[in-house]
Design an enzyme around this catalytic site. Structure first.
Site, PDB file in Angstrom:
ATOM      1  NE  ARG A   1       0.069   1.482   3.322  1.00 34.00           N
ATOM      2  CZ  ARG A   1       1.001   2.407   3.501  1.00 34.00           C
ATOM      3  NH1 ARG A   1       2.293   2.077   3.605  1.00 34.00           N
ATOM      4  NH2 ARG A   1       0.705   3.683   3.566  1.00 34.00           N
ATOM      5  N   GLY A   2       0.252   2.402  -0.149  1.00 34.99           N
ATOM      6  CA  GLY A   2       1.019   3.630  -0.357  1.00 34.99           C
ATOM      7  C   GLY A   2       1.051   3.867  -1.867  1.00 34.99           C
ATOM      8  CB  ALA A   3      -0.020   6.754  -3.914  1.00 30.70           C
TER       9      ALA A   3
ATOM     10  NE  ARG B   1      -6.127   0.557  -1.935  1.00 26.29           N
ATOM     11  CZ  ARG B   1      -5.493   1.131  -0.904  1.00 26.29           C
ATOM     12  NH1 ARG B   1      -4.192   0.981  -0.752  1.00 26.29           N
ATOM     13  NH2 ARG B   1      -6.160   1.853  -0.024  1.00 26.29           N
TER      14      ARG B   1
ATOM     15  CD  GLN C   1      -3.121   2.414   6.685  1.00 27.06           C
ATOM     16  OE1 GLN C   1      -3.737   2.724   7.699  1.00 27.06           O
ATOM     17  NE2 GLN C   1      -3.726   2.273   5.529  1.00 27.06           N
TER      18      GLN C   1
ATOM     19  CG  ASP D   1      -3.513   7.721  -1.857  1.00 27.39           C
ATOM     20  OD1 ASP D   1      -3.247   8.111  -0.716  1.00 27.39           O
ATOM     21  OD2 ASP D   1      -3.323   6.552  -2.254  1.00 27.39           O
TER      22      ASP D   1
ATOM     23  CG  ASN E   1      -2.963  11.389   2.262  1.00 34.68           C
ATOM     24  OD1 ASN E   1      -2.381  10.522   1.607  1.00 34.68           O
ATOM     25  ND2 ASN E   1      -2.621  11.658   3.501  1.00 34.68           N
ATOM     26  CE  LYS E   2      -5.384   5.329   4.270  1.00 31.66           C
ATOM     27  NZ  LYS E   2      -6.351   4.428   3.571  1.00 31.66           N
TER      28      LYS E   2
HETATM   29  O1  MRU Z   1      -4.603   3.023   1.975  1.00 32.49           O
HETATM   30  P1  MRU Z   1      -3.135   3.296   1.904  1.00 32.49           P
HETATM   31  O2  MRU Z   1      -2.375   2.786   3.072  1.00 32.49           O
HETATM   32  O3  MRU Z   1      -2.556   2.864   0.573  1.00 32.49           O
HETATM   33  O4  MRU Z   1      -3.061   4.890   1.954  1.00 32.49           O
HETATM   34  C1  MRU Z   1      -1.799   5.486   1.907  1.00 32.49           C
HETATM   35  C2  MRU Z   1      -1.854   6.957   2.021  1.00 32.49           C
HETATM   36  O5  MRU Z   1      -2.896   7.559   2.170  1.00 32.49           O
HETATM   37  C3  MRU Z   1      -0.554   7.670   1.843  1.00 32.49           C
HETATM   38  O6  MRU Z   1      -0.562   8.889   2.540  1.00 32.49           O
HETATM   39  C4  MRU Z   1      -0.323   7.972   0.348  1.00 32.49           C
HETATM   40  O7  MRU Z   1      -0.583   6.861  -0.441  1.00 32.49           O
HETATM   41  C5  MRU Z   1       1.071   8.419   0.105  1.00 32.49           C
HETATM   42  S1  MRU Z   1       2.269   7.140   0.344  1.00 32.49           S
HETATM   43  C6  MRU Z   1       3.779   7.835   0.020  1.00 32.49           C
END
Ligand code: MRU
Length: 331
Positions: free
Chosen positions: A44-46, A85, A188, A229, A239-240
């Site tokens: 996970r993480g964009a 996603r 996370q 994201d 973002n999250k």
């Molecule tokens: O659902 P996730 O854990 O993939 O969400 C991640 C985030 O919201 C991060 O802030 C974003 O992807 C940037 S990661 C460098």
């Protein structure tokens, strides 16, 4: 520790669902397996899901080249990967870019896609380093920094975006401490950011998401920095879930709210009244976090995985090509 790697013809993903307790790689041999691992948030993480998607295109290319109708098979698999996603634009970006590099002859697809993915791994490392460099003027010695979710090396193919910048700033200047939002519902922050901060020896405390206002009001936060994201043309940032709340709080308390992300997270087509799809995840993530039921049995839950912060709440955006201040006009 690499979040994503490619070994012996397989995509290997560090299974982040097991962290911080166990470091185990999933070995994925086909495109649908990779798609499922992205959807289930093993990675996970964009940027990291974008990089995984680039490797998944190589797996798709290998499978499709052996199919009766290679081009149609490739298109179908790539559409599935890109849709794993919906909110992080990196996924779609990498699939499009990877497929654009493929030659006419299906026999050359696999090597070309793999070359693209390996190139992106190196590029993400350089992007993260540049983001940390451009973010440095935002930090001061002794600062207290609040962050949300996980944006470190686990979330990219390099050293991370917002968290990478925090760690670099601590090494260069010495921060007082980092407050890491636990980041409900998948934690996370508590699981991954705390783990990375420990490894980097950065002083920190984990706080519940709802404690951010309390610490801001006491003057215990000098800077909020998060990842993204998707960033729209005017700086609006998906973002999250919980990020928007932090941006509003930061404005109320006069604290700069900063977003750090690579250009591959920017979507200049997202502008005007345009909306971005917010991923809705399973209610069980809220009701029974990490598999343990906490909520009253039978109650339903909403579980949007992301929210959107308007660009006018964002004091600065840091990308690999610089530090930007409002008004933003990304193209
Ligand atoms: O659902 P996730 O854990 O993939 O969400 C991640 C985030 O919201 C991060 O802030 C974003 O992807 C940037 S990661 C460098």
């Amino acid at each position: 520790m690499e979040s994503v790697r490619f070994r012996n013809g397989a995509l290997e993903i560090l299974d982040q669902r097991l962290l911080p307790f166990e470091e185990r790689y999933l070995s994925l041999h086909d495109a649908r397996g990779a798609r499922d691992a992205i959807a289930a948030m093993a990675v996970r993480g964009a940027p990291a899901i974008g990089l995984s998607a680039a490797y998944a295109v190589a797996l798709a290319a290998r499978e499709a080249a052996a199919a009766v109708a290679p081009r149609a098979a490739l298109q179908e698999l790539c559409a599935e990967i890109a849709g794993a996603r919906p909110t992080a634009v990196n996924l779609r970006f990498e699939v499009q870019e990877a497929t654009a590099t493929l030659p006419e002859d299906p026999n050359g697809w696999y090597d070309a896609a793999l070359r693209y993915a390996e190139g992106r791994r190196a590029a993400q490392q350089a992007e993260d380093e540049a983001i940390a460099r451009h973010a440095m003027p935002l930090f001061r010695p002794g600062m207290r920094v609040l962050t949300h979710c996980n944006t470190g090396g686990l979330a990219t193919g390099g050293s991370g975006t917002a968290l990478g910048a925090i760690i670099a700033a601590h090494r260069a200047l010495g921060l007082q401490e980092v407050l890491a939002d636990e980041t409900r519902p998948r934690l996370q922050g508590a699981r991954l950011t705390a783990y990375e901060l420990q490894q980097a020896r950065v002083p920190h405390h984990v706080i519940v998401d709802g404690a951010a206002a309390h610490f801001m009001a006491r003057g215990s936060v000098d800077l909020v920095i998060v990842g993204a994201d998707r960033i729209g043309q005017d700086g609006r940032t998906a973002n999250k879930i919980g990020t928007y709340m932090l941006a509003v709080l930061a404005q109320h308390h006069g604290i700069p709210f900063v977003v750090a992300a690579p250009r591959s997270s920017c979507d200049s087509a997202w502008q005007g009244a345009g909306e971005v799809e917010i991923e809705q995840r399973a209610p069980e993530e809220v009701l029974a976090p990490l598999g343990t039921q906490f909520a009253a049995k039978g109650s339903p839950a909403y579980n949007p995985a992301f929210d959107v912060t308007p660009g006018n709440l964002v004091a600065a955006i840091v990308r690999e090509d610089g530090l930007f201040r409002p008004p933003y006009q990304f193209r």
